[in-house]
Motif scaffolding. Structure first.
Motif, mmCIF file in Angstrom:
data_model
loop_
_atom_site.group_PDB
_atom_site.id
_atom_site.type_symbol
_atom_site.label_atom_id
_atom_site.label_comp_id
_atom_site.label_asym_id
_atom_site.label_seq_id
_atom_site.Cartn_x
_atom_site.Cartn_y
_atom_site.Cartn_z
ATOM 1 N N GLY A 78 34.022 39.147 44.906
ATOM 2 C CA GLY A 78 34.049 40.628 44.926
ATOM 3 C C GLY A 78 35.186 41.205 44.606
ATOM 4 O O GLY A 78 35.160 42.262 44.146
ATOM 5 N N GLY A 79 36.272 40.212 44.172
ATOM 6 C CA GLY A 79 37.371 41.032 43.830
ATOM 7 C C GLY A 79 38.229 41.786 44.460
ATOM 8 O O GLY A 79 37.769 42.072 45.802
ATOM 9 N N SER A 80 39.482 42.393 43.966
ATOM 10 C CA SER A 80 40.171 43.252 44.690
ATOM 11 C C SER A 80 39.470 44.381 45.116
ATOM 12 O O SER A 80 39.691 44.998 46.477
ATOM 13 N N THR A 81 38.588 44.864 44.477
ATOM 14 C CA THR A 81 37.843 45.876 44.943
ATOM 15 C C THR A 81 37.031 45.786 46.190
ATOM 16 O O THR A 81 36.893 46.919 47.074
ATOM 17 N N ALA A 82 36.409 44.593 46.371
ATOM 18 C CA ALA A 82 35.600 44.269 47.583
ATOM 19 C C ALA A 82 36.950 44.288 48.891
ATOM 20 O O ALA A 82 36.593 44.562 49.906
ATOM 21 N N PHE A 83 38.055 43.679 48.409
ATOM 22 C CA PHE A 83 38.958 43.764 49.414
ATOM 23 C C PHE A 83 39.250 44.896 50.129
ATOM 24 O O PHE A 83 39.786 45.021 51.253
ATOM 25 N N TRP A 84 39.426 45.849 49.330
ATOM 26 C CA TRP A 84 39.878 47.411 49.988
ATOM 27 C C TRP A 84 39.047 47.726 51.049
ATOM 28 O O TRP A 84 39.219 48.197 51.997
ATOM 29 N N ASP A 85 37.443 47.521 50.793
ATOM 30 C CA ASP A 85 36.487 47.666 51.879
ATOM 31 C C ASP A 85 36.692 46.615 52.990
ATOM 32 O O ASP A 85 36.652 47.128 54.030
ATOM 33 N N ALA A 103 45.637 55.048 39.453
ATOM 34 C CA ALA A 103 43.998 54.958 39.703
ATOM 35 C C ALA A 103 43.815 53.947 40.500
ATOM 36 O O ALA A 103 42.899 54.186 41.465
ATOM 37 N N PHE A 104 44.533 52.714 40.886
ATOM 38 C CA PHE A 104 44.042 51.922 41.826
ATOM 39 C C PHE A 104 44.500 52.313 42.832
ATOM 40 O O PHE A 104 43.906 52.037 44.120
ATOM 41 N N GLY A 105 45.797 52.674 43.360
ATOM 42 C CA GLY A 105 46.112 53.563 44.682
ATOM 43 C C GLY A 105 45.056 54.518 45.073
ATOM 44 O O GLY A 105 44.721 54.350 46.290
ATOM 45 N N LEU A 145 50.390 49.993 49.135
ATOM 46 C CA LEU A 145 51.007 50.141 48.143
ATOM 47 C C LEU A 145 50.415 49.182 46.946
ATOM 48 O O LEU A 145 49.803 48.331 47.268
ATOM 49 N N ILE A 146 50.655 49.418 45.915
ATOM 50 C CA ILE A 146 50.079 48.746 44.791
ATOM 51 C C ILE A 146 51.379 48.054 44.168
ATOM 52 O O ILE A 146 52.521 48.734 43.646
ATOM 53 N N HIS A 147 51.470 46.908 43.959
ATOM 54 C CA HIS A 147 52.769 46.051 43.475
ATOM 55 C C HIS A 147 52.781 46.372 42.081
ATOM 56 O O HIS A 147 54.101 46.999 41.598
ATOM 57 N N ASN A 148 51.917 46.429 41.274
ATOM 58 C CA ASN A 148 52.084 46.614 39.809
ATOM 59 C C ASN A 148 50.805 47.648 39.576
ATOM 60 O O ASN A 148 49.624 47.169 39.882
ATOM 61 N N GLU A 149 51.307 48.866 39.377
ATOM 62 C CA GLU A 149 50.002 49.930 39.275
ATOM 63 C C GLU A 149 49.597 49.819 37.627
ATOM 64 O O GLU A 149 50.196 50.102 36.790
ATOM 65 N N THR A 150 48.140 48.912 37.501
ATOM 66 C CA THR A 150 47.826 48.468 36.221
ATOM 67 C C THR A 150 47.497 49.677 35.484
ATOM 68 O O THR A 150 47.563 49.705 33.873
ATOM 69 N N SER A 151 47.227 50.986 35.869
ATOM 70 C CA SER A 151 46.716 51.936 35.048
ATOM 71 C C SER A 151 47.804 52.563 34.372
ATOM 72 O O SER A 151 47.627 53.292 33.351
ATOM 73 N N VAL A 168 49.396 45.116 50.623
ATOM 74 C CA VAL A 168 49.752 45.089 48.985
ATOM 75 C C VAL A 168 48.961 44.822 47.941
ATOM 76 O O VAL A 168 48.605 43.518 48.101
ATOM 77 N N ASP A 169 48.501 45.558 47.285
ATOM 78 C CA ASP A 169 47.601 45.239 46.069
ATOM 79 C C ASP A 169 48.541 44.371 45.137
ATOM 80 O O ASP A 169 49.265 45.139 44.213
ATOM 81 N N GLY A 170 48.457 43.215 45.000
ATOM 82 C CA GLY A 170 49.205 42.464 44.027
ATOM 83 C C GLY A 170 48.417 42.000 42.819
ATOM 84 O O GLY A 170 48.545 41.029 42.278
ATOM 85 N N THR A 171 46.998 42.546 42.385
ATOM 86 C CA THR A 171 46.171 42.209 41.735
ATOM 87 C C THR A 171 46.694 41.780 40.281
ATOM 88 O O THR A 171 46.350 40.867 39.829
ATOM 89 N N SER A 172 47.730 42.793 39.939
ATOM 90 C CA SER A 172 48.048 42.385 38.545
ATOM 91 C C SER A 172 49.595 41.847 38.505
ATOM 92 O O SER A 172 50.249 41.739 37.676
ATOM 93 N N ALA A 173 50.095 41.567 39.574
ATOM 94 C CA ALA A 173 51.465 41.204 39.831
ATOM 95 C C ALA A 173 51.517 39.771 40.316
ATOM 96 O O ALA A 173 52.433 39.203 39.996
ATOM 97 N N PHE A 189 44.848 39.959 45.552
ATOM 98 C CA PHE A 189 44.793 39.858 44.029
ATOM 99 C C PHE A 189 43.570 39.435 43.512
ATOM 100 O O PHE A 189 42.616 38.467 44.338
ATOM 101 N N SER A 190 43.169 39.129 42.336
ATOM 102 C CA SER A 190 41.936 38.685 41.692
ATOM 103 C C SER A 190 42.533 37.691 40.632
ATOM 104 O O SER A 190 43.729 38.020 40.431
ATOM 105 N N PRO A 191 41.556 36.857 40.281
ATOM 106 C CA PRO A 191 42.138 35.835 39.369
ATOM 107 C C PRO A 191 42.069 35.954 37.792
ATOM 108 O O PRO A 191 42.677 35.563 36.995
ATOM 109 N N GLN A 192 41.795 37.243 37.292
ATOM 110 C CA GLN A 192 41.534 37.562 35.868
ATOM 111 C C GLN A 192 42.850 38.358 35.141
ATOM 112 O O GLN A 192 42.582 38.877 34.317
ATOM 113 N N LYS A 193 44.093 38.199 35.828
ATOM 114 C CA LYS A 193 45.127 38.882 35.291
ATOM 115 C C LYS A 193 46.056 37.762 35.341
ATOM 116 O O LYS A 193 45.756 36.926 34.391
ATOM 117 N N ALA A 194 47.165 37.687 35.806
ATOM 118 C CA ALA A 194 48.281 36.669 35.705
ATOM 119 C C ALA A 194 47.741 35.070 35.876
ATOM 120 O O ALA A 194 48.229 34.332 35.268
#
Ligand SMILES: *Cc1c(COP(=O)(O)O)cnc(C)c1O
Length: 367
Positions: A78-85, A103-105, A145-151, A168-173, A189-194
């Protein structure tokens, strides 16, 4: 309006993927996936070789992040979006405080606000392009908090706030920006960034305190939708599985990228490479008259998602670049700025970023 501009082939990047996620997937990883496909794709996720892939992902991430004893790698669909829930149901006890600078925060805050068992989220907010840090407050049991705010391209440094779990949302960091593991309890995090793979998974580093909290909440009688059960995901992950069927190609590409990053020199290597490439873009934006780095505080500028305000029409620019195979340099859609956003990931070739700059200059001179 259509503008006929043809960028000379010798200026163009060899690989035109500059998106902020999904981001460039290394050709070598795709090729080896094709090679192993007959014995891997379309096979049971409860058997080797898929379980062996998950085992390598979990142990590879342990090495990459130098995890202390007691920390665990847990993953699911479900990606980081699912992890919020999942966090709203399994990690926040009563009330969380969130630093919002993009926007992600804000999206995580919306998830928490919709959770019927939680008190309204406490939010500290900065104007987009700026940063706000978290102070301790009473009655708060989780800090987000968001490590790297992708938006927006604003980067934070995760620092522990006493008295709560650090989410800590490290999705894009993750994989490209170092941090101190002792300062996080759930770093997801999710796998589709770094990690240069495909989307669909969430992966999280959990501290002993986060694992303990998830079990305590699960035993408290809170009504948790089974798919959002963190304790179920922890149990499955310990057995190198996910709760339900994962995308096997995504797992393969993630495993491949972890191995590649470790071979290159780990997060320290990736961080140096991304920072140098990002610095090149920020320097360029400071030099040409039609570009300005969006994040005014240089210490908050992202080393992976470089945001640059432009005075030339970025929609026209984007259309021309796209026609030449230079993809996804548009800004975050909901930011609504005339902006360029360039993803510079461990897999991004610094020479291709030089070529991107040359291509943009070529177009702008002719607009
Ligand atoms: C991309 C991104 C997300 C969403 O990730 P999904 O895999 O699409 O759920 C969340 N947070 C940040 C910071 C991101 O960059």
């Amino acid at each position: 309006m259509t503008v006929q501009i043809s960028i000379p082939a010798q200026l163009l990047p060899h690989d035109g993927r500059f998106g902020s996620g999904p981001a460039k997937v290394r050709a070598g990883a795709v090729q080896t996936l094709a090679d192993v496909a007959p014995a891997y794709l379309g096979t049971s996720h409860r058997r080797p070789p898929v379980k062996a892939t998950i085992r390598r992902i979990r142990s590879g991430l342990r090495s990459l992040f130098s995890l202390p004893d007691g920390y665990e790698i847990v993953l699911g669909n479900g990606g980081s979006t699912a992890f919020w829930d999942i966090a709203a149901y399994g990690l926040i006890e009563r009330r969380s405080r969130h630093a919002v600078y993009g926007a992600f925060g804000r999206a995580f805050v919306d998830v928490v606000r919709a959770a019927p068992h939680l008190r309204p989220a406490d939010v500290v907010e900065a104007a987009f392009g700026e940063f706000v840090s978290l102070d301790p407050a009473s009655g708060i049991d989780a800090y987000a908090l968001i490590h790297n705010e992708t938006s927006t391209g604003v980067m934070a440094t995760p620092r522990r706030v006493p008295g709560g779990l650090m989410l800590v949302d490290g999705t894009s960091a993750a994989g490209a920006v170092p941090f101190d593991v002792e300062d996080v309890d759930a770093y997801y995090f999710s796998p589709q960034k770094a990690f240069g793979a495909d989307g669909g998974l969430w992966i999280t580093i959990l501290s002993p305190a986060a694992i303990e909290r998830s079990h305590r909440i699960a035993e408290s009688g809170r009504s948790i939708p089974p798919f959002l059960s963190l304790t179920a995901a922890i149990a499955r992950s310990r057995n190198d599985e996910t709760v339900n069927t994962p995308a096997l190609a995504t797992l393969y590409l993630l495993d491949s990228q972890i191995g590649w990053l470790l071979d290159q020199g780990g997060v320290a290597w990736a961080a140096r490479r991304c920072q140098a490439t990002a610095d090149r873009l920020y320097r360029w934006a400071g030099e040409v008259p039609y570009a300005t780095p969006f994040v005014s505080d240089p210490s908050r500028r992202s080393p992976v998602t470089v945001t640059i305000d432009m005075t030339v029409d970025t929609q026209v620019l984007d259309t021309i670049l796209r026609a030449h195979g230079i993809l996804d340099t548009h800004s975050y859609r909901k930011l609504g700025r005339n902006q360029l956003r360039v993803g510079v990931w461990p897999a991004t070739d610094p020479d291709d970023v030089e070529r991107l700059i040359a291509s943009i200059e070529y177009v702008v001179e002719r607009l």
